[in-house]
Motif scaffolding. Structure first.
Motif, PDB file in Angstrom:
ATOM      1  N   ALA A 186       0.821  -1.216   0.000  1.00  0.00           N
ATOM      2  CA  ALA A 186       0.000   0.000   0.000  1.00  0.00           C
ATOM      3  C   ALA A 186       0.852   1.261   0.000  1.00  0.00           C
ATOM      4  O   ALA A 186       0.337   2.342  -0.267  1.00  0.00           O
ATOM      5  N   THR A 187       2.152   1.148   0.294  1.00  0.00           N
ATOM      6  CA  THR A 187       2.957   2.353   0.474  1.00  0.00           C
ATOM      7  C   THR A 187       4.205   2.407  -0.387  1.00  0.00           C
ATOM      8  O   THR A 187       5.043   3.281  -0.207  1.00  0.00           O
ATOM      9  N   ARG A 188       4.389   1.485  -1.326  1.00  0.00           N
ATOM     10  CA  ARG A 188       5.585   1.551  -2.157  1.00  0.00           C
ATOM     11  C   ARG A 188       5.322   0.969  -3.541  1.00  0.00           C
ATOM     12  O   ARG A 188       4.518   0.051  -3.705  1.00  0.00           O
ATOM     13  N   TRP A 189       6.029   1.502  -4.524  1.00  0.00           N
ATOM     14  CA  TRP A 189       5.878   1.033  -5.905  1.00  0.00           C
ATOM     15  C   TRP A 189       6.877  -0.045  -6.253  1.00  0.00           C
ATOM     16  O   TRP A 189       6.626  -0.854  -7.151  1.00  0.00           O
ATOM     17  N   GLY A 190       8.007  -0.058  -5.590  1.00  0.00           N
ATOM     18  CA  GLY A 190       8.993  -1.069  -5.925  1.00  0.00           C
ATOM     19  C   GLY A 190      10.149  -1.069  -4.954  1.00  0.00           C
ATOM     20  O   GLY A 190      10.296  -0.166  -4.127  1.00  0.00           O
ATOM     21  N   ASN A 229       5.183  -3.294  -7.773  1.00  0.00           N
ATOM     22  CA  ASN A 229       3.761  -3.324  -7.440  1.00  0.00           C
ATOM     23  C   ASN A 229       2.961  -3.583  -8.714  1.00  0.00           C
ATOM     24  O   ASN A 229       3.073  -2.844  -9.692  1.00  0.00           O
ATOM     25  N   TRP A 230       2.143  -4.629  -8.721  1.00  0.00           N
ATOM     26  CA  TRP A 230       1.404  -5.000  -9.937  1.00  0.00           C
ATOM     27  C   TRP A 230       0.454  -3.889 -10.382  1.00  0.00           C
ATOM     28  O   TRP A 230       0.116  -3.788 -11.564  1.00  0.00           O
ATOM     29  N   ARG A 231       0.059  -3.000  -9.442  1.00  0.00           N
ATOM     30  CA  ARG A 231      -0.873  -1.928  -9.802  1.00  0.00           C
ATOM     31  C   ARG A 231      -0.240  -0.878 -10.717  1.00  0.00           C
ATOM     32  O   ARG A 231      -0.950  -0.012 -11.240  1.00  0.00           O
ATOM     33  N   LEU A 232       1.074  -0.960 -10.921  1.00  0.00           N
ATOM     34  CA  LEU A 232       1.710  -0.084 -11.911  1.00  0.00           C
ATOM     35  C   LEU A 232       1.118  -0.287 -13.296  1.00  0.00           C
ATOM     36  O   LEU A 232       1.215   0.587 -14.153  1.00  0.00           O
TER      37      LEU A 232
END
Length: 316
Positions: A243-247, A258-261
């Protein structure tokens, strides 16, 4: 090293304030009220006619209240009440974190509460700005909440996709298929092999599984594209739902993304991929690190800002 940008957290380190001596019997002056500038859209341009009276942003905060769910201390900053989480720990300076829940303050064990209060007042303008930005960001995220049913819509690589439940087709290998729009201009259609009477959770899980499969395929492709250009080797890819980081990247060559990218446009995804691969050469965020990123993504600054500003659909 981790990439946190755009997921609702803002950090600001602060030096402990200098303690000022006071003469006996003399009351300390109250903390100064820090006025905030009016919002940009309240300013009138010269070619739009006579300027209208602007409402200062500080006035819009007259009833503002920001309360962290684990708040243990409180401060009045300007005209806003801020109840914040306060903790002590092994650190050298007072630090501030503004996240989705509100303001958190961390301080060394030796710092007095009076110094903590003074540091909070010193950072008042920054704190209020970040609290407002976070609240606005949360509102945008709420507006993107997906109602999981036939016809639900979400972005895929920066373009809208509409879900259609299509149980007649067997997509056993991939769980769904993405059609082109009929006129080439409207949203594309994602056909999921889900029954028409499926519940929201089942539809959501099917869509997420399809997105994660496509995310893994795309991430591997982009890692293989950028790694040789940066002169590094990645060894393992893991998908994250943090919830708080992209990678993040580890020295052993392990990459987490993060798969939500997959909701973002390809250039934004490329920035995050290059960011993490660059950490395999420079394991910090020094000037040398950003030069490494810039060598393969020259416009990383613009893409970094887009990653912060664009709202990601809520899946929960």
């Amino acid at each position: 090293m981790d990439l946190f940008e755009g997921l609702g957290s803002e950090f600001a380190p602060s030096k402990p304030p200098e303690r000022r001596s006071r003469k006996p019997g003399k009351k300390a002056a109250p903390p100064a009220v820090v006025p905030l500038p009016p919002p940009a859209d309240a300013q009138q341009h010269a070619d739009t006619g006579p300027a209208q009276p602007a409402v200062p942003l500080r006035d819009t905060l007259s009833l503002a209240s920001f309360v962290h769910p684990q708040a243990t201390r409180e401060a009045v900053l300007g005209t806003a009440r801020v109840a914040y989480e306060f903790k002590r720990g092994k650190r050298k300076t007072i630090g501030f974190l503004v996240g989705a829940e509100g303001l958190s303050v961390r301080a060394p064990r030796w710092v007095t509460l009076r110094d903590v209060d003074a540091a909070v007042q010193e950072k008042a303008d920054w704190i209020l700005r970040k609290l407002l930005e976070t609240r606005q960001r949360q509102a945008r995220v709420e507006a993107t909440r997906i109602e999981w049913k036939d016809g639900a819509e979400f972005p895929f690589m920066g373009e809208p996709v509409v879900i259609r439940l299509d149980p007649k087709h067997g997509f056993a290998s991939v769980g769904g298929t993405l059609d082109e729009s009929s006129d080439g201009a409207g949203p594309r259609t994602l056909r999921l092999a889900v029954a028409q009477n499926a519940g929201p959770a089942q539809i959501r899980d099917a869509a997420q599984a399809w997105l994660m499969r496509n995310a893994r395929r795309l991430f591997i492709e982009r890692l293989d594209h950028f790694a040789p250009r940066l002169g590094v080797q990645w060894r393992k890819l893991s998908l994250s739902n943090a919830a708080t980081r992209w990678g993040s990247a580890s020295a052993d060559g392990s990459i987490r993304l993060n798969w939500r990218l997959i909701h973002f446009r390809l250039p934004v995804i490329d920035y995050v991929v290059a960011h993490e691969l660059a950490h395999l050469r420079v394991m910090d965020h020094s000037h040398r690190f950003w030069e490494t990123v810039e060598s393969v993504v020259p416009d990383y600054g613009l893409l970094r800002q887009q990653l912060k500003d664009e709202a990601v659909p809520r899946w929960n």
